[in-house]
Design an enzyme around this catalytic site. Structure first.
Site, PDB file in Angstrom:
ATOM      1  CG  ASN A   9       1.785  -0.795   4.163  1.00  0.00           C
ATOM      2  OD1 ASN A   9       1.511  -1.841   3.582  1.00  0.00           O
ATOM      3  ND2 ASN A   9       1.263   0.368   3.821  1.00  0.00           N
ATOM      4  CG  ASP A  69       6.661   9.133   4.428  1.00  0.00           C
ATOM      5  OD1 ASP A  69       5.856   8.283   4.846  1.00  0.00           O
ATOM      6  OD2 ASP A  69       6.437  10.353   4.505  1.00  0.00           O
ATOM      7  CG  PHE A 152      -0.997  -0.953  -1.130  1.00  0.00           C
ATOM      8  CD1 PHE A 152      -0.016  -1.440  -1.964  1.00  0.00           C
ATOM      9  CD2 PHE A 152      -0.692   0.132  -0.317  1.00  0.00           C
ATOM     10  CE1 PHE A 152       1.247  -0.867  -2.006  1.00  0.00           C
ATOM     11  CE2 PHE A 152       0.574   0.718  -0.342  1.00  0.00           C
ATOM     12  CZ  PHE A 152       1.540   0.215  -1.186  1.00  0.00           C
ATOM     13  CE  LYS A 175       2.123  -0.110  -6.839  1.00  0.00           C
ATOM     14  NZ  LYS A 175       1.560  -0.247  -5.503  1.00  0.00           N
ATOM     15  CG  HIS A 180       5.524   5.318  -6.233  1.00  0.00           C
ATOM     16  ND1 HIS A 180       4.619   4.588  -6.962  1.00  0.00           N
ATOM     17  CD2 HIS A 180       5.191   5.112  -4.938  1.00  0.00           C
ATOM     18  CE1 HIS A 180       3.765   4.001  -6.150  1.00  0.00           C
ATOM     19  NE2 HIS A 180       4.102   4.295  -4.905  1.00  0.00           N
TER      20      HIS A 180
HETATM   21  P1  IMP Z   1       3.222   6.068   3.804  1.00  0.00           P
HETATM   22  O1  IMP Z   1       3.054   7.300   4.649  1.00  0.00           O
HETATM   23  O2  IMP Z   1       4.525   6.011   3.072  1.00  0.00           O
HETATM   24  O3  IMP Z   1       2.936   4.812   4.565  1.00  0.00           O
HETATM   25  O4  IMP Z   1       2.150   6.074   2.638  1.00  0.00           O
HETATM   26  C1  IMP Z   1       1.103   6.971   2.617  1.00  0.00           C
HETATM   27  C2  IMP Z   1      -0.086   6.433   1.889  1.00  0.00           C
HETATM   28  O5  IMP Z   1       0.187   6.521   0.502  1.00  0.00           O
HETATM   29  C3  IMP Z   1      -0.458   4.982   2.130  1.00  0.00           C
HETATM   30  O6  IMP Z   1      -1.317   4.849   3.223  1.00  0.00           O
HETATM   31  C4  IMP Z   1      -1.188   4.625   0.862  1.00  0.00           C
HETATM   32  O7  IMP Z   1      -2.524   5.039   0.925  1.00  0.00           O
HETATM   33  C5  IMP Z   1      -0.473   5.488  -0.150  1.00  0.00           C
HETATM   34  N1  IMP Z   1       0.510   4.706  -0.898  1.00  0.00           N
HETATM   35  C6  IMP Z   1       1.815   4.510  -0.612  1.00  0.00           C
HETATM   36  N2  IMP Z   1       2.381   3.729  -1.551  1.00  0.00           N
HETATM   37  C7  IMP Z   1       1.399   3.444  -2.439  1.00  0.00           C
HETATM   38  C8  IMP Z   1       1.351   2.668  -3.617  1.00  0.00           C
HETATM   39  O8  IMP Z   1       2.329   2.053  -4.090  1.00  0.00           O
HETATM   40  N3  IMP Z   1       0.161   2.621  -4.254  1.00  0.00           N
HETATM   41  C9  IMP Z   1      -0.949   3.260  -3.788  1.00  0.00           C
HETATM   42  N4  IMP Z   1      -0.958   3.980  -2.696  1.00  0.00           N
HETATM   43  C10 IMP Z   1       0.209   4.064  -2.023  1.00  0.00           C
END
Ligand code: IMP
Length: 201
Positions: A9, A69, A152, A175, A180
């Site tokens: 990502n 994650d 995003f 941000k 988080h």
């Molecule tokens: P992942 O499984 O850790 O890749 O993240 C799951 C989903 O959470 C991503 O596809 C994003 O839609 C959302 N996400 C993760 N981090 C962020 C962030 O910092 N801001 C907004 N959405 C996030």
């Protein structure tokens, strides 16, 4: 020290690099390798998926690897989308599809009941049988409509009351200071610094 960011990502790579940039560590990404696997997130918790991704990439690259994650946990939806945040509206969907689904699910829910948090779990697999895991969380409210701007994922819907803006209305520095992933990466910095100090002893 070399550390591979175990993610495909590019939005996450940007945030992570920004926060680890000044450490005496060579940060490597998928672009530094001819092949880079996509580790399937088969776990049913953020912790399991972070560990799976970190160990998968550490083993493949034969180097320490860092994976995060992240999930958005919405109280009115009993913690959904949670571990399924990236595929909330289905497989191979866009960020916008997920945001629209979230707005639909929360239709008619009043502001005070739209409480939510981002939870970010980061694991570093040191490629020697050891791993470290840290967690960062930020509380907010799900907005009633998508706000334009940067960021995003669910950033256009995640309103941070203390800042008076959604994440998409913030600069990357703003941000990172409260998010988080920013909070978890601050803890990662301490883990890395301790490790470097111990190695020098
Ligand atoms: P992942 O499984 O850790 O890749 O993240 C799951 C989903 O959470 C991503 O596809 C994003 O839609 C959302 N996400 C993760 N981090 C962020 C962030 O910092 N801001 C907004 N959405 C996030």
């Amino acid at each position: 020290m070399q550390l591979v960011l175990a993610t495909n990502n590019s939005d996450k790579i940007k945030e992570m690099k920004h926060l680890l940039d000044d450490l005496p560590v060579t940060i490597m990404t998928r672009d530094d390798f001819l092949e880079f696997p996509d580790i399937e997130e088969t776990g049913d918790t953020l912790e399991k998926n972070a560990a799976l991704k970190a160990s998968g990439i550490a083993e493949f690259c034969d180097l320490p690897a860092l994976a995060d994650d992240t999930g958005l946990l919405v109280d009115a939806l009993d913690g959904a989308p949670g571990v399924y945040s990236s595929r909330y509206a289905g497989e191979n969907v866009t960020y916008e599809d997920n945001n629209r689904k979230l707005l639909e699910e929360l239709q008619g829910i009043p502001t005070e009941m739209r409480t939510a948090r981002f939870r970010c779990v980061i694991t570093i697999d040191w490629d020697n049988g050891e791993e470290d895991t840290v967690v960062g969380e930020v509380e907010g409210l799900i907005a009633e409509s998508i706000t334009p701007g940067g960021g995003f994922g669910y950033d256009p819907l995640f309103y941070h009351p203390a800042s008076g803006k959604t994440f998409s209305e913030m600069s990357l520095d703003e941000k990172n200071a409260i998010s988080h992933r920013g909070l978890a990466l601050q803890k990662v910095r301490d883990v890395i610094i301790n490790r470097l100090n111990n190695a020098r002893r």
